[in-house]
Design a protein around this motif. Structure first.
Motif, mmCIF file in Angstrom:
data_model
loop_
_atom_site.group_PDB
_atom_site.id
_atom_site.type_symbol
_atom_site.label_atom_id
_atom_site.label_comp_id
_atom_site.label_asym_id
_atom_site.label_seq_id
_atom_site.Cartn_x
_atom_site.Cartn_y
_atom_site.Cartn_z
ATOM 1 N N HIS A 1 6.571 23.348 103.402
ATOM 2 C CA HIS A 1 7.096 22.034 103.787
ATOM 3 C C HIS A 1 8.557 21.838 103.411
ATOM 4 O O HIS A 1 9.167 20.864 103.818
ATOM 5 C CB HIS A 1 6.245 20.901 103.222
ATOM 6 N N VAL B 1 -6.077 17.194 117.119
ATOM 7 C CA VAL B 1 -5.657 17.667 115.801
ATOM 8 C C VAL B 1 -4.388 16.913 115.446
ATOM 9 O O VAL B 1 -3.467 16.816 116.246
ATOM 10 C CB VAL B 1 -5.381 19.193 115.833
ATOM 11 N N THR C 1 2.961 26.460 113.115
ATOM 12 C CA THR C 1 2.156 26.212 111.924
ATOM 13 C C THR C 1 3.094 26.059 110.735
ATOM 14 O O THR C 1 4.008 26.874 110.552
ATOM 15 C CB THR C 1 1.190 27.395 111.683
ATOM 16 N N GLU D 1 -0.873 16.236 114.209
ATOM 17 C CA GLU D 1 0.319 17.063 114.128
ATOM 18 C C GLU D 1 1.394 16.315 113.373
ATOM 19 O O GLU D 1 1.493 15.098 113.466
ATOM 20 C CB GLU D 1 0.863 17.404 115.522
ATOM 21 N N VAL D 2 2.182 17.074 112.638
ATOM 22 C CA VAL D 2 3.339 16.515 111.960
ATOM 23 C C VAL D 2 4.509 16.653 112.913
ATOM 24 O O VAL D 2 4.721 17.712 113.482
ATOM 25 C CB VAL D 2 3.626 17.294 110.655
ATOM 26 N N GLY E 1 2.918 17.031 105.214
ATOM 27 C CA GLY E 1 1.792 17.823 105.708
ATOM 28 C C GLY E 1 1.463 18.988 104.809
ATOM 29 O O GLY E 1 2.240 19.369 103.932
ATOM 30 N N GLU E 2 0.300 19.539 105.037
ATOM 31 C CA GLU E 2 -0.202 20.667 104.269
ATOM 32 C C GLU E 2 0.193 21.973 104.942
ATOM 33 O O GLU E 2 0.349 22.033 106.164
ATOM 34 C CB GLU E 2 -1.728 20.590 104.168
ATOM 35 N N GLU E 3 0.328 23.025 104.123
ATOM 36 C CA GLU E 3 0.577 24.351 104.680
ATOM 37 C C GLU E 3 -0.565 24.717 105.619
ATOM 38 O O GLU E 3 -1.711 24.325 105.399
ATOM 39 C CB GLU E 3 0.705 25.381 103.558
ATOM 40 N N GLU E 4 -0.227 25.450 106.648
ATOM 41 C CA GLU E 4 -1.158 25.908 107.679
ATOM 42 C C GLU E 4 -1.585 24.791 108.633
ATOM 43 O O GLU E 4 -2.481 24.986 109.436
ATOM 44 C CB GLU E 4 -2.398 26.586 107.076
ATOM 45 N N SER E 5 -0.936 23.606 108.559
ATOM 46 C CA SER E 5 -1.257 22.550 109.516
ATOM 47 C C SER E 5 -0.349 22.681 110.740
ATOM 48 O O SER E 5 0.755 23.214 110.652
ATOM 49 C CB SER E 5 -1.102 21.162 108.870
ATOM 50 N N PRO E 6 -0.783 22.195 111.912
ATOM 51 C CA PRO E 6 0.036 22.274 113.126
ATOM 52 C C PRO E 6 1.264 21.366 113.018
ATOM 53 O O PRO E 6 1.210 20.304 112.419
ATOM 54 C CB PRO E 6 -0.887 21.787 114.238
ATOM 55 N N VAL E 7 2.371 21.826 113.602
ATOM 56 C CA VAL E 7 3.633 21.086 113.560
ATOM 57 C C VAL E 7 4.268 21.119 114.951
ATOM 58 O O VAL E 7 4.192 22.125 115.649
ATOM 59 C CB VAL E 7 4.610 21.733 112.548
#
Length: 194
Positions: free
Chosen positions: A165, A45, A161, A47-48, A129-135
């Motif tokens: 942003h 996946v 998560t 990740e940011v 990155g988009e909201e709800e993306s792994p960080v």
């Protein structure tokens, strides 16, 4: 609506106090659910990764900081009032109005205030990155740029998560402020002559 009120509160707290609000604002945020740990054989996946902290900027004198912060804040508030009548909207009690009436008023306020931000402040996300993306938040992250929500256990790096942003002003273009003008006057009184 929670995000809108939080955004306004954070914006004006940063603008006038130079810091994010404490206490009640943190309670309004629901802690994000603990992100599931992917199995080692799961598909990768993206990740940011949060950037390392920016180098320290040259410190201005406290007199310059206060003067700049106040004049810039008042100039921005005056622009928001002129284009979006934001001060009028915020000072008006809304209890006697229907949701439909408030919605119609908010469209005009939003349109004008958005124009001010688009014309005078160039923004970029703090984290891509988009909201709800792994960080992944690495060691040495700047807490002024990344706020951790929920319970932190151990030391960084932290996996989580992205809830929002964030925003960073990369350029501010205010009109030239003339000397001798009372900057505390956000909008002049208007008098219709008979």
């Amino acid at each position: 609506m929670n995000r809108i009120s939080l955004a306004f509160a954070c914006f004006f707290s940063l603008l006038f106090r130079g810091r994010l609000p404490e206490g009640p604002m943190r309670q309004k945020l629901a802690a994000p659910p603990e992100p599931p740990r992917p199995a080692p054989e799961a598909s990768p996946v993206a990740e940011v990764v949060v950037a390392a902290p920016a180098p320290e900027r040259a410190a201005a004198s406290s007199a310059d900081k206060g003067r700049y912060r106040n004049e810039g804040a008042l100039a921005l508030l005056a622009l928001l009032q002129r284009e979006g009548r934001l001060v009028d909207f915020l000072r008006e009690g809304l209890d006697g109005y229907s949701d439909q009436d408030i919605g119609a008023a908010v469209r005009d306020v939003h349109r004008g205030c958005r124009k001010v931000v688009e014309d005078h402040v160039k923004l970029e996300p703090v984290l891509p990155g988009e909201e709800e993306s792994p960080v992944l938040v690495p060691p040495g992250f700047d807490p002024g740029e990344v706020r951790l929500l929920g319970e932190t256990r151990g030391a960084p790096p932290f996996r989580g998560t992205l809830v929002h942003h964030g925003w960073r002003a990369v350029e501010v273009r205010f009109p030239q402020l003339n000397d001798g003008v009372d900057r505390r006057v956000l909008a002049p009184a208007e008098v219709k002559l008979a």
